[in-house]
Scaffold this active site. Structure first.
Site, PDB file in Angstrom:
ATOM      1  N   SER A  32       0.997  -1.105  -0.113  1.00 38.31           N
ATOM      2  CA  SER A  32      -0.060   0.097  -0.124  1.00 38.31           C
ATOM      3  C   SER A  32       0.931   1.179   0.254  1.00 38.31           C
ATOM      4  CB  SER A  32      -0.799  -0.037   1.235  1.00 38.31           C
ATOM      5  OG  SER A  32      -1.793   0.988   1.181  1.00 38.31           O
ATOM      6  N   GLY A  33       0.627   2.136  -0.897  1.00 37.17           N
ATOM      7  CA  GLY A  33       1.455   3.295  -1.057  1.00 37.17           C
ATOM      8  C   GLY A  33       2.574   3.058  -2.188  1.00 37.17           C
ATOM      9  N   THR A  42      -1.397   2.381  -8.151  1.00 37.84           N
ATOM     10  CA  THR A  42      -2.604   3.096  -8.923  1.00 37.84           C
ATOM     11  C   THR A  42      -1.925   4.287  -9.715  1.00 37.84           C
ATOM     12  OG1 THR A  42      -4.007   2.650  -7.233  1.00 37.84           O
ATOM     13  CG2 THR A  42      -4.765   4.677  -8.444  1.00 37.84           C
ATOM     14  N   ASN A  69      -1.632   5.392   3.117  1.00 33.36           N
ATOM     15  CA  ASN A  69      -1.832   6.128   1.859  1.00 33.36           C
ATOM     16  C   ASN A  69      -2.794   7.002   1.883  1.00 33.36           C
ATOM     17  OD1 ASN A  69      -1.782   6.690  -0.889  1.00 33.36           O
ATOM     18  ND2 ASN A  69      -2.005   4.606  -1.719  1.00 33.36           N
ATOM     19  N   SER A 118      -5.569   5.609  -0.917  1.00 30.76           N
ATOM     20  CA  SER A 118      -5.524   4.188  -0.786  1.00 30.76           C
ATOM     21  C   SER A 118      -6.778   3.684  -1.625  1.00 30.76           C
ATOM     22  CB  SER A 118      -5.431   3.690   0.348  1.00 30.76           C
ATOM     23  OG  SER A 118      -5.002   2.318   0.566  1.00 30.76           O
ATOM     24  N   SER A 119      -6.493   2.682  -2.530  1.00 30.88           N
ATOM     25  CA  SER A 119      -7.401   1.874  -3.264  1.00 30.88           C
ATOM     26  C   SER A 119      -7.868   0.890  -2.146  1.00 30.88           C
ATOM     27  CB  SER A 119      -6.936   1.204  -4.447  1.00 30.88           C
ATOM     28  OG  SER A 119      -6.212   1.930  -5.167  1.00 30.88           O
ATOM     29  N   GLY A 147      -2.356  -3.523  -2.350  1.00 34.35           N
ATOM     30  CA  GLY A 147      -1.276  -4.065  -1.817  1.00 34.35           C
ATOM     31  C   GLY A 147      -1.346  -4.802  -0.554  1.00 34.35           C
ATOM     32  N   GLU A 166      -1.103  -5.678   3.317  1.00 37.59           N
ATOM     33  CA  GLU A 166      -0.906  -4.449   4.209  1.00 37.59           C
ATOM     34  C   GLU A 166      -1.126  -5.432   5.389  1.00 37.59           C
ATOM     35  OE1 GLU A 166      -4.119  -2.146   2.830  1.00 37.59           O
ATOM     36  OE2 GLU A 166      -5.666  -3.207   4.017  1.00 37.59           O
TER      37      GLU A 166
HETATM   38  P1  ATP Z   1      -2.738   1.307  -2.215  1.00 36.62           P
HETATM   39  O1  ATP Z   1      -2.259  -0.156  -2.377  1.00 36.62           O
HETATM   40  O2  ATP Z   1      -3.064   1.817  -1.040  1.00 36.62           O
HETATM   41  O3  ATP Z   1      -3.897   1.530  -3.390  1.00 36.62           O
HETATM   42  P2  ATP Z   1      -0.740   2.263  -4.411  1.00 36.62           P
HETATM   43  O4  ATP Z   1       0.284   1.408  -4.698  1.00 36.62           O
HETATM   44  O5  ATP Z   1      -1.990   2.380  -5.445  1.00 36.62           O
HETATM   45  O6  ATP Z   1      -1.458   1.928  -2.842  1.00 36.62           O
HETATM   46  P3  ATP Z   1      -0.721   4.922  -5.023  1.00 36.62           P
HETATM   47  O7  ATP Z   1      -1.928   5.533  -4.665  1.00 36.62           O
HETATM   48  O8  ATP Z   1      -0.356   4.727  -6.591  1.00 36.62           O
HETATM   49  O9  ATP Z   1      -0.377   3.809  -4.143  1.00 36.62           O
HETATM   50  O10 ATP Z   1       0.499   5.970  -4.732  1.00 36.62           O
HETATM   51  C1  ATP Z   1       0.601   6.568  -3.624  1.00 36.62           C
HETATM   52  C2  ATP Z   1       1.137   8.336  -3.685  1.00 36.62           C
HETATM   53  O11 ATP Z   1       2.427   8.102  -3.877  1.00 36.62           O
HETATM   54  C3  ATP Z   1       0.327   9.051  -4.648  1.00 36.62           C
HETATM   55  O12 ATP Z   1      -0.843   9.708  -4.274  1.00 36.62           O
HETATM   56  C4  ATP Z   1       1.527  10.115  -4.944  1.00 36.62           C
HETATM   57  O13 ATP Z   1       1.278  11.090  -4.169  1.00 36.62           O
HETATM   58  C5  ATP Z   1       2.876   8.949  -4.898  1.00 36.62           C
HETATM   59  N1  ATP Z   1       3.228   8.562  -6.021  1.00 36.62           N
HETATM   60  C6  ATP Z   1       3.229   7.339  -6.518  1.00 36.62           C
HETATM   61  N2  ATP Z   1       3.771   7.103  -7.743  1.00 36.62           N
HETATM   62  C7  ATP Z   1       4.319   8.374  -8.000  1.00 36.62           C
HETATM   63  C8  ATP Z   1       5.058   8.899  -8.901  1.00 36.62           C
HETATM   64  N3  ATP Z   1       5.161   7.866 -10.118  1.00 36.62           N
HETATM   65  N4  ATP Z   1       5.382  10.134  -9.276  1.00 36.62           N
HETATM   66  C9  ATP Z   1       5.184  10.815  -8.169  1.00 36.62           C
HETATM   67  N5  ATP Z   1       4.429  10.678  -7.215  1.00 36.62           N
HETATM   68  C10 ATP Z   1       3.801   9.341  -6.924  1.00 36.62           C
HETATM   69 MG    MG Z   2      -3.744   2.067  -5.062  1.00 38.30          MG
END
Ligand code: ATP
Ligand code: MG
Length: 678
Positions: free
Chosen positions: A114-115, A119, A164, A167-168, A377, A379
């Protein structure tokens, strides 16, 4: 392009500073330390992407890097995968071109905790296709809807958690359909297990789903008046349990506007939108319904006697009559929360269906697809409940798929090309998948049995059963055995699983007894509806949520197995969501459990690199006077001539049926360098 390559990444001297763009080319490849050094070096230079062959490793930079512009998309469009620095666009482009040239179906599995950036990565892929695929006015429509389905789904399905801010809270698989010209013509979304408990309960520091805050903060005065809502999140019990209704990184007001616009473009009717908001408001009102010790509650905005009755009474069938008996306050609260969750969960499914209707491609000619899998992810929280159990089980299953597909495809490729190889040992997490899902013996089966057993099943009898049946399993730790396997002790009412990604302690409190006792005791149709545990005909054995989830994951695996896999492995550099911080211990742990070292070893075990003869020849023909500028024979002969000229020793390479396989990256390095100099 070569100039860009040099500027961005590449002269020989720069390599020391920025590391190597493909782990396969690392000299000390088996060492985790070398792997970490390379990753850290690149991260410090804002190079967040690195390959392991065609797998893309990505480290969340937690800052805008300016690397997702239209200009960058143009640079990556239609260029050979290894010719430019690693990028999510390069992967997207490679998948797309393979799909077109081979008329085959693909999926991109984006994983990480997560994070870690899953996404964001999936959105970049979608944006790349939206911008780079050929289009017409008509198709622009499809493209916009594909893109705008994201903010809508995120508003309803994402929330701020401790890990996050966005977070999805549901798993998402999206098919993008392409026609023969490679234009995106449609899409389809499958969603998995929305975390409905969040509607009624949020842990400290967490929020409910974004859409509620967007509505309260951003909704027009008139709309709020109509819904009977006040512009103050503090007034709604369902919004403030985590005590963080405001989040600095989130602008609920402007997000509300985005979602509104998106709903219109996706062609939700005015009536649909009104209904949708009414439902959201009713959930908020429902949260504010109080039940005194004996007094009946009241329900704002839903003036139905039946509903009130349903929330506060249960029906008892006495002989031929039905008698209403009041709930205790505790039961009434429970029924209220169950209803709120059910309403929201059903609305979410309805939303996904509406989006699918809008994305559906009307034309029935055969399409090829690229699937994007962005699933919650792995968690671990201090308190992990049934939802975490499902999420982590899902991650186990995907890891299992990764293991099967990477090792399988590697073996098949060697076989097809007529080349011998030694399999590499790796940790197979099948044992953990079985522990959870095996028929009659797995945790889900035991949970089912306990939940559906008439009589006095409770959380504790469930745990006792688990302890009895799982005793001695290397990945299961109970209260009694805790000290022997891990140092951390367990409370009563907890069990621990040693997942491939780490230990997680689950609490069984409330998983089973309360949930299902109420359901079983009540003949209340609303509650039955909420848990849809009892089939309408009353005959079929009811399915628990866990079993439903297990079958939907099996369905997903089936969808994926028919497609060619591509992987993006996202890593989270620190726990504080901060840029420029690379926590070694934390990243190393992820590298371990994501199996990156094993994957690298597999890639290296036989032959680090393989290229189709024509591709290899095209790239390196300038290094040999015989093949430059044109080679008239077959590509295989051309490559033969080329490597003879380069002085390759027989054990350095093998000629397959269609590809050349190069054992050591050093060999390739040498020609890459020669190529750069030349
Ligand atoms: P979860 O499992 O909780 O959904 P996730 O893996 O989908 O987590 P994201 O929401 O994609 O995580 O990313 C978390 C945060 O990290 C985003 O909101 C953004 O602020 C930052 N982030 C992620 N990837 C990038 C990137 N490539 N460039 C800049 N910032 C990023
Ligand atoms: Mg996500």
């Amino acid at each position: 392009r070569h100039r860009i390559l040099q500027e961005m990444e590449g002269s020989l001297t720069a390599r020391d500073r920025v590391g190597i763009q493909d782990f396969v080319l690392l000299d000390a490849y088996t060492s985790e330390t070398a792997f970490m050094d390379n990753l850290r070096k690149r991260f410090n230079e804002n190079l967040i992407y690195t390959y392991i062959g065609t797998l893309l490793v990505s480290v969340n930079p937690y800052k805008e890097l300016g690397i997702y512009t239209k200009k960058q998309m143009d640079i990556y469009m239609g260029v050979n995968f290894f010719e430019l620095p690693p990028h999510i666009f390069a992967l997207a482009d490679n998948v797309y071109r393979t799909m077109i040239s081979e008329t085959s179906n693909h999926f991109i599995l984006i994983s990480g905790e997560s994070g870690a950036g899953k996404t964001e990565a999936s959105k970049k892929v979608l944006q790349f296709y939206a911008v780079c695929c050929p289009s017409t006015r008509l198709l622009d429509n499809v493209r916009d809807r594909l893109l705008l389905s994201n903010p809508v789904l995120e508003a309803f399905g994402n929330a701020k958690t401790l890990k996050n801010d966005n977070s999805s809270r549901f798993g998402k698989y999206m098919d993008i359909q392409f026609d023969h010209q490679g234009a995106a013509v449609g899409g389809h979304v499958l969603s998995y297990l929305l975390e409905k408990s969040r509607v009624v309960h949020q842990n400290h520091g967490e929020r409910n789903f974004h859409i509620f805050y967007q509505l309260v903060e951003g909704g027009e005065d008139e709309l709020l008046r109509w819904l009977g809502l006040e512009r103050n999140c503090q007034n709604y019990r369902f919004l403030i349990q985590g005590e963080c209704a405001k989040v600095s990184s989130i602008n609920d007001k402007s997000d509300w506007k985005t979602v509104q616009k998106a709903l219109i473009i996706i062609e939700f009717s005015e009536k649909d939108i009104e209904d949708l908001f009414a439902i959201l408001a009713s959930v908020l009102h429902l949260g504010n319904v109080h039940f005194g010790a004996s007094a009946l509650g009241y329900l704002l905005g839903i003036p139905s006697n039946m509903l009130r009755e349903g929330l506060t009474h249960r029906k008892i069938e006495a002989k031929a009559e039905e008698v209403l008996s009041p709930f205790t306050a505790e039961h009434a609260k429970y029924a209220r929360d169950a209803l709120a969750k059910a309403i929201y969960g059903r609305t979410f499914s309805w939303l996904v269906n509406k989006i699918n209707e809008s994305l559906a491609n009307k034309d029935s000619t055969r399409k090829t697809v690229i699937g994007l899998l962005d699933i919650y992810g792995f968690e671990v929280f201090d308190m992990n409940s049934f939802e975490q159990f499902c999420i982590n089980f899902c991650n186990e299953k995907l890891q299992q798929l990764f293991i099967q597909l990477t090792l399988k495809s590697e073996q098949e490729e060697y076989e097809m090309e007529g080349i011998e190889w030694e399999p590499v040992p790796y940790f197979n997490n099948k044992i953990i998948c079985d522990l959870v899902e095996e028929k009659h013996r797995g945790i889900i089966s035991i949970l089912d049995e306990e939940c559906l057993r008439p009589g006095e099943a409770t959380d504790f009898t469930f745990l006792e059963k688990l302890e009895e049946k799982m005793c001695g399993h290397p990945h299961f730790v109970t209260h009694k055995l805790a000290d022997q396997k891990t140092r951390k002790t367990l409370e009563r009412g907890e069990f621990r699983l040693l997942h491939y990604a780490g230990e997680v302690t689950y609490s069984v409190a409330g998983n089973c007894s309360l949930l299902f006792k109420v359901m079983r005791q009540s003949k209340n149709s609303i509650i039955q509806h909420c848990f849809h545990a009892i089939e309408p005909d009353g005959k079929k054995r009811p399915e628990t949520v866990a079993t439903q989830f297990k079958s939907s994951l099996a369905g997903l695996t089936e969808i994926l197995m028919t497609k060619e896999p591509w992987y993006v492995r996202c890593l989270k550099p620190n726990h504080c969501k901060q840029p420029d911080r690379f926590d070694d211990v934390m990243v190393r742990h992820q590298v371990k459990y994501l199996g990156l070292m094993e994957h690298l070893r597999v890639r290296r075990a036989g032959f680090a690199y393989r290229r189709r003869y024509e591709v290899f020849l095209k790239r390196y023909k300038a290094l040999c006077p015989d093949t430059w500028p044109h080679w008239k024979g077959t590509p295989a002969e051309g490559v033969q001539r080329l490597i003879k000229h380069l002085g390759y020793k027989p054990d350095e390479y093998k000629m397959g049926r269609t590809k050349i396989f190069i054992r050591h990256p050093r060999t390739l390095f040498a020609i890459e360098d020669a190529f750069e100099i030349c």
